[in-house]
Design a protein around this motif. Sequence first.
Motif, short mmCIF file in Angstrom:
data_model
loop_
_atom_site.label_atom_id
_atom_site.label_comp_id
_atom_site.label_asym_id
_atom_site.label_seq_id
_atom_site.Cartn_x
_atom_site.Cartn_y
_atom_site.Cartn_z
N ASP A 164 0.83 -1.20 0.00
CA ASP A 164 0.00 0.00 0.00
C ASP A 164 0.87 1.25 0.00
O ASP A 164 0.57 2.24 -0.69
CB ASP A 164 -0.93 0.01 1.22
CG ASP A 164 -1.96 -1.11 1.18
OD1 ASP A 164 -2.32 -1.52 0.07
OD2 ASP A 164 -2.38 -1.56 2.26
N LEU A 165 1.93 1.21 0.78
CA LEU A 165 2.83 2.35 0.83
C LEU A 165 3.51 2.57 -0.52
O LEU A 165 3.62 3.71 -1.00
CB LEU A 165 3.90 2.13 1.91
CG LEU A 165 3.44 2.14 3.37
CD1 LEU A 165 4.56 1.65 4.28
CD2 LEU A 165 3.00 3.52 3.78
N GLU A 166 3.96 1.48 -1.12
CA GLU A 166 4.62 1.58 -2.43
C GLU A 166 3.67 2.12 -3.50
O GLU A 166 4.04 2.95 -4.33
CB GLU A 166 5.16 0.22 -2.86
CG GLU A 166 6.49 -0.15 -2.25
CD GLU A 166 7.12 -1.33 -2.95
OE1 GLU A 166 8.14 -1.13 -3.64
OE2 GLU A 166 6.60 -2.44 -2.79
N ASP A 167 2.45 1.63 -3.47
CA ASP A 167 1.46 2.10 -4.46
C ASP A 167 1.24 3.60 -4.34
O ASP A 167 1.12 4.32 -5.34
CB ASP A 167 0.12 1.37 -4.27
CG ASP A 167 0.18 -0.07 -4.73
OD1 ASP A 167 1.15 -0.43 -5.44
OD2 ASP A 167 -0.71 -0.86 -4.36
N GLU A 168 1.20 4.10 -3.09
CA GLU A 168 0.97 5.53 -2.88
C GLU A 168 2.13 6.37 -3.40
O GLU A 168 1.94 7.36 -4.10
CB GLU A 168 0.75 5.81 -1.40
CG GLU A 168 0.77 7.28 -1.01
CD GLU A 168 -0.22 8.15 -1.77
OE1 GLU A 168 -0.15 9.37 -1.62
OE2 GLU A 168 -1.04 7.63 -2.55
N VAL A 169 3.38 5.98 -3.09
CA VAL A 169 4.50 6.80 -3.53
C VAL A 169 4.66 6.75 -5.05
O VAL A 169 5.08 7.73 -5.67
CB VAL A 169 5.82 6.38 -2.84
CG1 VAL A 169 5.71 6.57 -1.34
CG2 VAL A 169 6.24 4.97 -3.18
N LYS A 170 4.28 5.64 -5.66
CA LYS A 170 4.35 5.56 -7.12
C LYS A 170 3.30 6.44 -7.76
O LYS A 170 3.54 7.02 -8.82
CB LYS A 170 4.22 4.10 -7.57
CG LYS A 170 5.50 3.31 -7.29
CD LYS A 170 5.39 1.86 -7.67
CE LYS A 170 6.72 1.15 -7.36
NZ LYS A 170 6.66 -0.31 -7.61
N ARG A 171 2.14 6.55 -7.12
CA ARG A 171 1.12 7.47 -7.62
C ARG A 171 1.62 8.91 -7.56
O ARG A 171 1.20 9.76 -8.34
CB ARG A 171 -0.17 7.36 -6.80
CG ARG A 171 -1.07 6.19 -7.21
CD ARG A 171 -2.46 6.36 -6.63
NE ARG A 171 -2.48 6.24 -5.18
CZ ARG A 171 -2.64 5.10 -4.52
NH1 ARG A 171 -2.79 3.96 -5.20
NH2 ARG A 171 -2.67 5.07 -3.21
N LYS A 172 2.51 9.18 -6.64
CA LYS A 172 3.08 10.52 -6.50
C LYS A 172 4.32 10.73 -7.37
O LYS A 172 4.96 11.78 -7.31
CB LYS A 172 3.43 10.80 -5.04
CG LYS A 172 2.23 10.87 -4.13
CD LYS A 172 1.34 12.07 -4.45
CE LYS A 172 0.22 12.20 -3.44
NZ LYS A 172 -0.64 13.37 -3.72
N GLY A 173 4.69 9.71 -8.14
CA GLY A 173 5.81 9.88 -9.08
C GLY A 173 7.11 9.23 -8.70
O GLY A 173 8.07 9.27 -9.46
#
Length: 372
Positions: free
Chosen positions: A337-346
């Motif tokens: 979940d954390l990885e998905d969020e930071v990837k959404r932010k670039g």
Amino acid sequence: MKTKYILLFVFILSVFTLTSFNSIQIEGVEESKDKFVVVLDAGHGGKDPGKPSKYGYKEKDIALKIALEVGEQLGKNPNIKVVYTRKTDVFIELRDRPKIANKAKADLFVSIHCNAHHSQAYGTETYVMGVGNTQRNFEVAKAENEVIFLEDNYQDKYSGFNPNSPESLLGISVVTEEYTDQSILLASLIENNFADMYQRKSRGVKQASLWVIHQTAMPSVLIETGFVTNQAEGAYLNSSKGQTQIATAISKAIFEYRDQLGGGYIAEYALTDQISEQIDTLPENSIVYKIQIAASSKALETKPYNFNGLDHVTREKEGNLYKYFYGATSNYNLTKDLEDEVKRKGYTSSFVVAFKDGKKISLTEALKTAAN
């Protein structure tokens, strides 16, 4: 005699007026230092036409028209100062483009280009400096860097740098960029505007070893506005309508970027309750998993506006580098979940790291210990 005195008076008055006007102009230049300075770099130019297109579209001309339009839109704001690397069809050496930005003490450097491919590929993509050199990114970096071959004594000017060598690209990638986070923020805003405002296909924010943005001392992006090798998209890029829309998407992103940083940008996306609870209730002496999102030689404040709106960012110093981590959980399953969020932010090059008793340990060791 009276006429002579009148003429003399008019002359003195004129000199005084002009002197006063020049003083005002000089003060205006000094005051412009307080403005938000944006350097617009129209790629290629002069003897360097840019990407070839069998449809007759010229990258150097398209890039210049878009850059001038972006500048015109930005220039309507009295708090923004626009500087161009070129305003006409002239050849500017690659190394001189970032020098112009550095001399202007710019807040942003925006390099505008068109893409090319042997297929009918289409869409936009915006690049920031980074080590994410996939094969496709390498080809883009190679094409944009090859302009140095048109320069005299390029071997001496670029210290043996060879755009055709992956090793050379790696050499300019490993230098830590202080402004990666802000660059990704701007790149994300640009790509979002392309997609949301004009329903264009966004190929996303990407990282590559590009000389022109490697040498700048401020957040920098290189925009591939579309493919001149695609018949339909090439026609769009070459049209006044397309150029105006592209320029509007870019200038709006720059306004948004400036407002977000100036206004203390707050994250649009909050951590899930499950992750927030993990951060607040981490067991003592437990193994903690975090997501490393960046590294810098500069100690940045761990505020959301420095990290694309991400909250819960922490900083650790390792040697001469400061490393930045997002989130914290003792449950490895939540790291996705954390990885998905930071990837959404670039932050596409982010990865999981593990800590035990405040010290970083290998992920293998962490998972093995947790299993026992």
